[in-house]
Write a protein that holds these residues in place. Sequence first.
Motif, PDB file in Angstrom:
ATOM      1  N   ALA A 137     118.841  34.933  45.567  1.00 48.34           N
ATOM      2  CA  ALA A 137     117.159  34.679  45.219  1.00 48.34           C
ATOM      3  C   ALA A 137     116.455  35.872  44.443  1.00 48.34           C
ATOM      4  O   ALA A 137     116.611  36.990  45.188  1.00 48.34           O
ATOM      5  N   ASP A 138     115.865  35.798  43.600  1.00 48.22           N
ATOM      6  CA  ASP A 138     114.883  36.614  42.831  1.00 48.22           C
ATOM      7  C   ASP A 138     113.549  36.725  43.599  1.00 48.22           C
ATOM      8  O   ASP A 138     113.045  37.710  43.595  1.00 48.22           O
ATOM      9  N   ILE A 139     113.121  35.481  44.022  1.00 46.30           N
ATOM     10  CA  ILE A 139     111.739  35.318  44.508  1.00 46.30           C
ATOM     11  C   ILE A 139     111.938  34.562  45.719  1.00 46.30           C
ATOM     12  O   ILE A 139     112.686  33.353  45.776  1.00 46.30           O
ATOM     13  N   VAL A 140     111.062  34.604  46.757  1.00 46.28           N
ATOM     14  CA  VAL A 140     111.091  33.817  47.957  1.00 46.28           C
ATOM     15  C   VAL A 140     109.570  33.249  47.973  1.00 46.28           C
ATOM     16  O   VAL A 140     108.781  34.164  48.180  1.00 46.28           O
ATOM     17  N   ILE A 141     109.399  31.894  48.156  1.00 43.95           N
ATOM     18  CA  ILE A 141     108.262  31.613  48.503  1.00 43.95           C
ATOM     19  C   ILE A 141     107.997  31.036  49.619  1.00 43.95           C
ATOM     20  O   ILE A 141     108.969  30.064  50.191  1.00 43.95           O
ATOM     21  N   LEU A 142     106.959  31.412  50.466  1.00 44.97           N
ATOM     22  CA  LEU A 142     106.865  30.927  51.821  1.00 44.97           C
ATOM     23  C   LEU A 142     105.234  30.294  51.912  1.00 44.97           C
ATOM     24  O   LEU A 142     104.362  31.047  51.485  1.00 44.97           O
ATOM     25  N   THR A 143     105.459  29.200  52.293  1.00 43.38           N
ATOM     26  CA  THR A 143     103.746  28.671  52.662  1.00 43.38           C
ATOM     27  C   THR A 143     103.336  29.374  53.897  1.00 43.38           C
ATOM     28  O   THR A 143     104.095  29.686  54.885  1.00 43.38           O
ATOM     29  N   LYS A 144     101.994  29.693  53.965  1.00 42.03           N
ATOM     30  CA  LYS A 144     101.253  30.421  54.645  1.00 42.03           C
ATOM     31  C   LYS A 144     100.392  29.794  55.870  1.00 42.03           C
ATOM     32  O   LYS A 144      99.744  30.401  56.605  1.00 42.03           O
ATOM     33  N   ASP A 145     100.350  28.178  55.819  1.00 44.10           N
ATOM     34  CA  ASP A 145      99.559  27.697  56.776  1.00 44.10           C
ATOM     35  C   ASP A 145      99.849  27.755  58.160  1.00 44.10           C
ATOM     36  O   ASP A 145      98.803  27.600  58.994  1.00 44.10           O
ATOM     37  N   ILE A 146     101.331  27.910  58.651  1.00 46.69           N
ATOM     38  CA  ILE A 146     101.629  28.250  59.827  1.00 46.69           C
ATOM     39  C   ILE A 146     102.913  29.004  59.639  1.00 46.69           C
ATOM     40  O   ILE A 146     103.361  29.567  58.685  1.00 46.69           O
ATOM     41  N   ASP A 147     103.223  29.758  60.972  1.00 51.40           N
ATOM     42  CA  ASP A 147     104.232  30.886  60.744  1.00 51.40           C
ATOM     43  C   ASP A 147     105.736  30.307  60.528  1.00 51.40           C
ATOM     44  O   ASP A 147     105.793  29.201  60.923  1.00 51.40           O
ATOM     45  N   ILE A 148     106.431  30.782  59.526  1.00 50.64           N
ATOM     46  CA  ILE A 148     107.680  30.331  59.155  1.00 50.64           C
ATOM     47  C   ILE A 148     108.859  31.000  60.087  1.00 50.64           C
ATOM     48  O   ILE A 148     108.649  32.081  60.386  1.00 50.64           O
ATOM     49  N   LYS A 149     109.469  30.035  60.703  1.00 51.04           N
ATOM     50  CA  LYS A 149     110.633  30.331  61.575  1.00 51.04           C
ATOM     51  C   LYS A 149     111.529  31.283  61.017  1.00 51.04           C
ATOM     52  O   LYS A 149     112.030  30.733  59.551  1.00 51.04           O
ATOM     53  N   ASN A 150     112.017  32.465  61.548  1.00 58.69           N
ATOM     54  CA  ASN A 150     113.238  33.036  61.013  1.00 58.69           C
ATOM     55  C   ASN A 150     113.111  33.873  59.677  1.00 58.69           C
ATOM     56  O   ASN A 150     113.922  33.995  58.834  1.00 58.69           O
ATOM     57  N   SER A 151     111.537  34.253  59.577  1.00 59.98           N
ATOM     58  CA  SER A 151     111.075  34.807  58.195  1.00 59.98           C
ATOM     59  C   SER A 151     111.637  36.198  58.114  1.00 59.98           C
ATOM     60  O   SER A 151     111.794  36.503  56.931  1.00 59.98           O
ATOM     61  N   GLU A 152     112.170  36.675  59.071  1.00 60.03           N
ATOM     62  CA  GLU A 152     112.887  38.161  59.070  1.00 60.03           C
ATOM     63  C   GLU A 152     113.990  38.062  58.025  1.00 60.03           C
ATOM     64  O   GLU A 152     114.607  38.894  57.640  1.00 60.03           O
ATOM     65  N   ARG A 153     114.592  37.070  57.611  1.00 63.98           N
ATOM     66  CA  ARG A 153     115.448  36.603  56.842  1.00 63.98           C
ATOM     67  C   ARG A 153     115.407  37.082  55.360  1.00 63.98           C
ATOM     68  O   ARG A 153     116.351  37.337  54.497  1.00 63.98           O
ATOM     69  N   PHE A 154     114.082  37.230  55.257  1.00 59.44           N
ATOM     70  CA  PHE A 154     113.725  37.450  53.848  1.00 59.44           C
ATOM     71  C   PHE A 154     113.312  39.058  53.469  1.00 59.44           C
ATOM     72  O   PHE A 154     112.689  39.257  52.363  1.00 59.44           O
TER      73      PHE A 154
END
Length: 107
Positions: free
Chosen positions: A57-74
Amino acid sequence: MTSIVAVTACPSGVAHTYMAAEAIESAAKAKGWTCTVETQGSIGIENELSPGVIADADIVILTKDIDIKNSERFEGKTIVRIGVSDAVKRAAAVMDKIEKHLAATVA
Protein backbone atom coordinates in the motif's frame (compact mmCIF):
# COMPACT_ATOMS: atom_id res chain seq x y z
CA MET A 1 -0.72 2.23 -9.87
CA THR A 2 -1.55 3.69 -6.49
CA SER A 3 -2.64 1.20 -3.87
CA ILE A 4 -4.78 2.16 -0.89
CA VAL A 5 -5.75 0.14 2.15
CA ALA A 6 -8.28 1.33 4.67
CA VAL A 7 -9.85 0.27 7.94
CA THR A 8 -13.27 1.62 8.80
CA ALA A 9 -15.00 1.48 12.17
CA CYS A 10 -17.62 3.57 13.93
CA PRO A 11 -18.74 3.68 17.56
CA SER A 12 -21.87 1.59 16.95
CA GLY A 13 -20.12 -0.65 14.41
CA VAL A 14 -23.06 -0.93 12.09
CA ALA A 15 -24.13 1.13 9.09
CA HIS A 16 -21.48 3.86 8.96
CA THR A 17 -18.65 1.33 9.08
CA TYR A 18 -19.87 -0.28 5.87
CA MET A 19 -21.00 2.97 4.22
CA ALA A 20 -17.52 4.41 4.77
CA ALA A 21 -15.88 1.28 3.33
CA GLU A 22 -18.04 1.46 0.21
CA ALA A 23 -17.43 5.20 -0.27
CA ILE A 24 -13.66 4.85 0.10
CA GLU A 25 -13.52 1.91 -2.33
CA SER A 26 -15.65 3.74 -4.90
CA ALA A 27 -13.65 6.98 -4.68
CA ALA A 28 -10.32 5.15 -5.01
CA LYS A 29 -11.53 3.10 -7.96
CA ALA A 30 -12.78 6.29 -9.64
CA LYS A 31 -9.13 7.42 -9.59
CA GLY A 32 -8.06 4.11 -11.12
CA TRP A 33 -6.41 3.00 -7.86
CA THR A 34 -6.60 -0.36 -6.16
CA CYS A 35 -8.28 -0.30 -2.79
CA THR A 36 -8.83 -2.93 -0.14
CA VAL A 37 -10.94 -2.10 2.92
CA GLU A 38 -11.13 -3.95 6.23
CA THR A 39 -14.19 -3.30 8.36
CA GLN A 40 -14.23 -3.49 12.14
CA GLY A 41 -17.92 -3.62 12.90
CA SER A 42 -20.20 -5.00 15.54
CA ILE A 43 -19.58 -8.54 14.26
CA GLY A 44 -15.80 -8.18 14.44
CA ILE A 45 -13.11 -7.79 11.79
CA GLU A 46 -14.15 -8.58 8.23
CA ASN A 47 -11.95 -8.69 5.11
CA GLU A 48 -8.83 -8.52 7.29
CA LEU A 49 -5.90 -6.93 5.47
CA SER A 50 -3.04 -9.33 4.82
CA PRO A 51 0.56 -8.32 5.57
CA GLY A 52 1.32 -8.41 1.82
CA VAL A 53 -1.53 -6.06 0.93
CA ILE A 54 -0.42 -3.67 3.69
CA ALA A 55 3.21 -3.82 2.52
CA ASP A 56 2.19 -2.95 -1.05
CA ALA A 57 0.00 0.00 0.00
CA ASP A 58 1.05 3.55 -0.81
CA ILE A 59 -1.44 5.05 1.66
CA VAL A 60 -3.36 3.76 4.68
CA ILE A 61 -6.71 5.35 5.55
CA LEU A 62 -7.96 4.82 9.11
CA THR A 63 -11.22 6.15 10.48
CA LYS A 64 -10.60 7.91 13.76
CA ASP A 65 -13.95 7.82 15.55
CA ILE A 66 -12.88 4.85 17.67
CA ASP A 67 -9.61 2.97 18.10
CA ILE A 68 -8.69 0.70 15.22
CA LYS A 69 -7.70 -2.78 16.36
CA ASN A 70 -4.19 -3.95 15.40
CA SER A 71 -3.17 -0.50 14.11
CA GLU A 72 0.49 -1.33 14.79
CA ARG A 73 0.36 -3.22 11.47
CA PHE A 74 0.63 0.13 9.70
CA GLU A 75 3.79 1.46 11.36
CA GLY A 76 6.09 3.06 8.80
CA LYS A 77 3.27 3.68 6.29
CA THR A 78 1.76 7.04 5.35
CA ILE A 79 -1.48 7.16 7.34
CA VAL A 80 -4.48 9.40 6.71
CA ARG A 81 -6.93 9.59 9.62
CA ILE A 82 -10.44 10.75 8.83
CA GLY A 83 -13.78 10.76 10.57
CA VAL A 84 -16.20 8.08 9.46
CA SER A 85 -18.67 10.78 8.38
CA ASP A 86 -15.98 12.36 6.17
CA ALA A 87 -15.34 8.95 4.64
CA VAL A 88 -19.03 8.59 3.85
CA LYS A 89 -19.70 12.15 2.66
CA ARG A 90 -16.35 13.36 1.33
CA ALA A 91 -14.45 10.32 0.09
CA ALA A 92 -13.76 11.88 -3.32
CA ALA A 93 -12.30 15.01 -1.70
CA VAL A 94 -10.12 12.82 0.55
CA MET A 95 -8.82 10.99 -2.53
CA ASP A 96 -8.07 14.34 -4.21
CA LYS A 97 -5.95 15.36 -1.19
CA ILE A 98 -4.16 12.01 -1.24
CA GLU A 99 -3.48 12.43 -4.95
CA LYS A 100 -1.93 15.87 -4.34
CA HIS A 101 0.19 14.49 -1.51
CA LEU A 102 1.44 11.62 -3.66
CA ALA A 103 2.23 13.98 -6.55
CA ALA A 104 4.21 16.23 -4.21
CA THR A 105 6.25 13.34 -2.79
CA VAL A 106 7.15 12.10 -6.29
CA ALA A 107 8.11 15.53 -7.63
